[in-house]
Design a protein around this motif. Structure first.
Motif, mmCIF file in Angstrom:
data_model
loop_
_atom_site.group_PDB
_atom_site.id
_atom_site.type_symbol
_atom_site.label_atom_id
_atom_site.label_comp_id
_atom_site.label_asym_id
_atom_site.label_seq_id
_atom_site.Cartn_x
_atom_site.Cartn_y
_atom_site.Cartn_z
ATOM 1 N N LEU A 54 0.831 -1.207 0.000
ATOM 2 C CA LEU A 54 0.000 0.000 0.000
ATOM 3 C C LEU A 54 0.866 1.258 0.000
ATOM 4 O O LEU A 54 0.567 2.237 -0.690
ATOM 5 N N ALA A 55 1.951 1.241 0.755
ATOM 6 C CA ALA A 55 2.868 2.383 0.784
ATOM 7 C C ALA A 55 3.510 2.588 -0.590
ATOM 8 O O ALA A 55 3.653 3.728 -1.050
ATOM 9 N N GLN A 56 3.867 1.510 -1.264
ATOM 10 C CA GLN A 56 4.460 1.628 -2.594
ATOM 11 C C GLN A 56 3.449 2.174 -3.602
ATOM 12 O O GLN A 56 3.784 3.024 -4.433
ATOM 13 N N ALA A 57 2.205 1.711 -3.519
ATOM 14 C CA ALA A 57 1.166 2.224 -4.415
ATOM 15 C C ALA A 57 0.936 3.715 -4.181
ATOM 16 O O ALA A 57 0.763 4.486 -5.121
ATOM 17 N N TYR A 58 0.953 4.129 -2.926
ATOM 18 C CA TYR A 58 0.783 5.542 -2.603
ATOM 19 C C TYR A 58 1.949 6.370 -3.140
ATOM 20 O O TYR A 58 1.758 7.469 -3.655
ATOM 21 N N MET A 59 3.168 5.827 -3.031
ATOM 22 C CA MET A 59 4.331 6.539 -3.564
ATOM 23 C C MET A 59 4.216 6.739 -5.070
ATOM 24 O O MET A 59 4.552 7.800 -5.590
ATOM 25 N N VAL A 60 3.744 5.726 -5.781
ATOM 26 C CA VAL A 60 3.563 5.849 -7.228
ATOM 27 C C VAL A 60 2.510 6.914 -7.521
ATOM 28 O O VAL A 60 2.654 7.720 -8.442
ATOM 29 N N LYS A 61 1.466 6.959 -6.703
ATOM 30 C CA LYS A 61 0.390 7.927 -6.922
ATOM 31 C C LYS A 61 0.876 9.359 -6.740
ATOM 32 O O LYS A 61 0.545 10.233 -7.537
ATOM 33 N N VAL A 62 1.637 9.628 -5.687
ATOM 34 C CA VAL A 62 2.032 11.004 -5.388
ATOM 35 C C VAL A 62 3.332 11.427 -6.070
ATOM 36 O O VAL A 62 3.606 12.626 -6.149
ATOM 37 N N SER A 63 4.141 10.490 -6.539
ATOM 38 C CA SER A 63 5.369 10.883 -7.227
ATOM 39 C C SER A 63 5.392 10.228 -8.602
ATOM 40 O O SER A 63 4.646 10.625 -9.470
ATOM 41 N N SER A 64 6.242 9.250 -8.782
ATOM 42 C CA SER A 64 6.311 8.527 -10.055
ATOM 43 C C SER A 64 6.794 7.107 -9.794
ATOM 44 O O SER A 64 7.365 6.817 -8.746
ATOM 45 N N ALA A 65 6.569 6.256 -10.764
ATOM 46 C CA ALA A 65 7.009 4.867 -10.624
ATOM 47 C C ALA A 65 8.536 4.794 -10.579
ATOM 48 O O ALA A 65 9.099 4.004 -9.816
ATOM 49 N N ALA A 66 9.200 5.623 -11.370
ATOM 50 C CA ALA A 66 10.670 5.604 -11.382
ATOM 51 C C ALA A 66 11.228 6.015 -10.027
ATOM 52 O O ALA A 66 12.155 5.382 -9.514
ATOM 53 N N PHE A 67 10.655 7.055 -9.423
ATOM 54 C CA PHE A 67 11.130 7.489 -8.111
ATOM 55 C C PHE A 67 10.858 6.414 -7.061
ATOM 56 O O PHE A 67 11.681 6.186 -6.170
ATOM 57 N N THR A 68 9.731 5.732 -7.161
ATOM 58 C CA THR A 68 9.409 4.652 -6.224
ATOM 59 C C THR A 68 10.439 3.533 -6.308
ATOM 60 O O THR A 68 10.903 3.035 -5.286
ATOM 61 N N VAL A 69 10.816 3.158 -7.515
ATOM 62 C CA VAL A 69 11.809 2.091 -7.695
ATOM 63 C C VAL A 69 13.153 2.516 -7.116
ATOM 64 O O VAL A 69 13.831 1.731 -6.452
ATOM 65 N N ILE A 70 13.519 3.771 -7.338
ATOM 66 C CA ILE A 70 14.786 4.264 -6.792
ATOM 67 C C ILE A 70 14.746 4.232 -5.265
ATOM 68 O O ILE A 70 15.704 3.822 -4.612
ATOM 69 N N CYS A 71 13.631 4.653 -4.684
ATOM 70 C CA CYS A 71 13.514 4.635 -3.217
ATOM 71 C C CYS A 71 13.530 3.218 -2.665
ATOM 72 O O CYS A 71 14.079 2.976 -1.587
ATOM 73 N N LEU A 72 12.949 2.280 -3.382
ATOM 74 C CA LEU A 72 12.956 0.894 -2.914
ATOM 75 C C LEU A 72 14.366 0.308 -2.933
ATOM 76 O O LEU A 72 14.656 -0.635 -2.200
ATOM 77 N N ALA A 73 15.238 0.888 -3.738
ATOM 78 C CA ALA A 73 16.625 0.423 -3.759
ATOM 79 C C ALA A 73 17.332 0.717 -2.445
ATOM 80 O O ALA A 73 18.355 0.115 -2.143
#
Length: 102
Positions: free
Chosen positions: A21-40
């Motif tokens: 849910l946190a990852q889905a929210y991150m994609v919603k408020v920022s971008s999928a690319a930024f979410t992937v970078i943060c998950l790294a």
């Protein structure tokens, strides 16, 4: 049978659900690319958590130089990505104005 296994399994499932849910929210408020970078950042931060005696107690691990370098590279990558993406948005917003007003 282990009495604590059911609670541990339920905690694991709940934690995984909250993480999704946190990852889905991150994609919603920022971008999928930024979410992937943060998950790294998860792997080096996990290494830091396992090396923290306050969290792990006597079972804490020694942190290596490679862990510190990896964490620095990840943070630098995130900072550079955010800096360049904000600069692109600033430049492109100046071109969004219509040339002819009605």
């Amino acid at each position: 049978h282990d009495e604590g296994a059911a609670g541990a399994l339920a905690g694991c499932v709940l934690t995984m659900l909250l993480a999704q849910l946190a990852q889905a929210y991150m994609v919603k408020v920022s971008s999928a690319a930024f979410t992937v970078i943060c998950l790294a950042v998860v792997v080096p931060v996990s290494a830091l958590a396992f090396a923290t005696p306050a969290i792990m107690g006597p079972r804490s691990e020694q942190i290596g130089l490679g862990d510190v370098v990896a964490l620095l590279f990840v943070f630098l990558g995130i900072a550079m990505y955010r800096l360049t993406s904000s600069q692109k948005q600033t430049r492109s917003s100046s071109f969004d104005a219509p040339l002819v007003e009605k």
